[in-house]
Design a protein around this motif. Structure first.
Motif, PDB file in Angstrom:
ATOM      1  N   HIS A  94      43.296  40.813  43.257  1.00 10.93           N
ATOM      2  CA  HIS A  94      42.472  39.605  43.233  1.00 10.93           C
ATOM      3  C   HIS A  94      41.094  39.927  43.800  1.00 10.93           C
ATOM      4  O   HIS A  94      40.967  40.651  44.783  1.00 10.93           O
ATOM      5  CB  HIS A  94      43.107  38.495  44.077  1.00 10.93           C
ATOM      6  CG  HIS A  94      44.466  38.106  43.612  1.00 10.93           C
ATOM      7  ND1 HIS A  94      44.662  37.146  42.651  1.00 10.93           N
ATOM      8  CD2 HIS A  94      45.688  38.542  43.967  1.00 10.93           C
ATOM      9  CE1 HIS A  94      45.954  37.001  42.447  1.00 10.93           C
ATOM     10  NE2 HIS A  94      46.602  37.848  43.231  1.00 10.93           N
ATOM     11  N   THR A 128      38.619  34.995  43.184  1.00 15.46           N
ATOM     12  CA  THR A 128      37.902  34.550  41.987  1.00 15.46           C
ATOM     13  C   THR A 128      38.615  34.996  40.722  1.00 15.46           C
ATOM     14  O   THR A 128      39.031  36.145  40.593  1.00 15.46           O
ATOM     15  CB  THR A 128      36.465  35.112  41.996  1.00 15.46           C
ATOM     16  OG1 THR A 128      35.866  34.815  43.245  1.00 15.46           O
ATOM     17  CG2 THR A 128      35.635  34.512  40.875  1.00 15.46           C
ATOM     18  N   ASN A 129      38.738  34.082  39.786  1.00 16.29           N
ATOM     19  CA  ASN A 129      39.344  34.363  38.491  1.00 16.29           C
ATOM     20  C   ASN A 129      38.530  35.452  37.773  1.00 16.29           C
ATOM     21  O   ASN A 129      37.306  35.325  37.657  1.00 16.29           O
ATOM     22  CB  ASN A 129      39.358  33.073  37.666  1.00 16.29           C
ATOM     23  CG  ASN A 129      39.998  33.235  36.322  1.00 16.29           C
ATOM     24  OD1 ASN A 129      39.975  34.285  35.706  1.00 16.29           O
ATOM     25  ND2 ASN A 129      40.574  32.150  35.839  1.00 16.29           N
ATOM     26  N   GLU A 131      38.119  36.001  34.712  1.00 11.06           N
ATOM     27  CA  GLU A 131      37.397  35.417  33.578  1.00 11.06           C
ATOM     28  C   GLU A 131      36.069  34.785  34.017  1.00 11.06           C
ATOM     29  O   GLU A 131      35.148  34.672  33.218  1.00 11.06           O
ATOM     30  CB  GLU A 131      38.264  34.357  32.874  1.00 11.06           C
ATOM     31  CG  GLU A 131      39.564  34.884  32.314  1.00 11.06           C
ATOM     32  CD  GLU A 131      39.394  35.619  30.986  1.00 11.06           C
ATOM     33  OE1 GLU A 131      38.367  35.417  30.312  1.00 11.06           O
ATOM     34  OE2 GLU A 131      40.288  36.403  30.649  1.00 11.06           O
TER      35      GLU A 131
END
Length: 171
Positions: A94, A128-129, A131
């Motif tokens: 992540h 944070t994603n 994408e």
């Protein structure tokens, strides 16, 4: 653990912190003082603290659409070189960017003056994603995009320049 370390690092206003002249080199405050004066980085301190807590962290190196970047600018030199972290939680990596999560630069062309930094916590940069992260951060190693289909640097340059508020408001 990861959350606690992120919060501890990102809620401090280094402009207001006064440090003792003599701090031991194993003190977290020694490294915070280094961050304030440009001698240390948030991601290295985050990695060090995570290591003490038994967590695996990888420093990701690449480029970012940071202060001073204008849409479509090529990444020819090291001006936009950046680093951030990826932490292993329950078998998955992540993104965590303590630097962007802690402060941003006020509208200025002089990014070397520490007084130009505005300190305010931005939770977007915690886990944070991928994408979303790819709009701002492009790693040197494609596998650290953490995307099923990694983007080329040319595609990264073509993406709009957006920051956390774009995603917070669901735009």
């Amino acid at each position: 653990k990861v959350r606690s370390l992120f919060r501890w690092l990102t809620v401090k206003n280094l402009n207001k912190m006064i440090f003792k002249e003599q701090l031991t080199e194993d003190s977290p405050y020694y490294f915070l003082k280094g961050i304030k004066y440009g001698l240390e980085s948030y991601h290295e301190l985050f990695k060090r603290l995570c290591s003490y807590a038994g967590l695996s962290v990888k420093i990701i190196r690449g480029i970012s659409k940071s202060a001073g970047y204008k849409p479509g600018m090529p990444f020819k030199d090291s001006k936009f070189s950046n680093s951030w972290a990826s932490v292993l939680i329950d078998g998955d990596w992540h993104f965590v960017d303590c630097h962007w999560g802690a402060r941003h630069v006020n509208n200025t062309e002089d990014y070397s003056d520490p007084e130009k930094f505005c300190y305010s916590l931005d939770e977007f940069y915690f886990l944070t994603n991928p994408e979303d992260m790819i709009y701002m951060h492009y790693p040197d190693e494609p596998e650290w995009q953490l995307l099923e289909d990694p983007l080329s640097v040319e595609t990264f340059v073509e993406l709009p320049v957006v920051k956390s508020h774009f995603f917070w408001y669901g735009l």
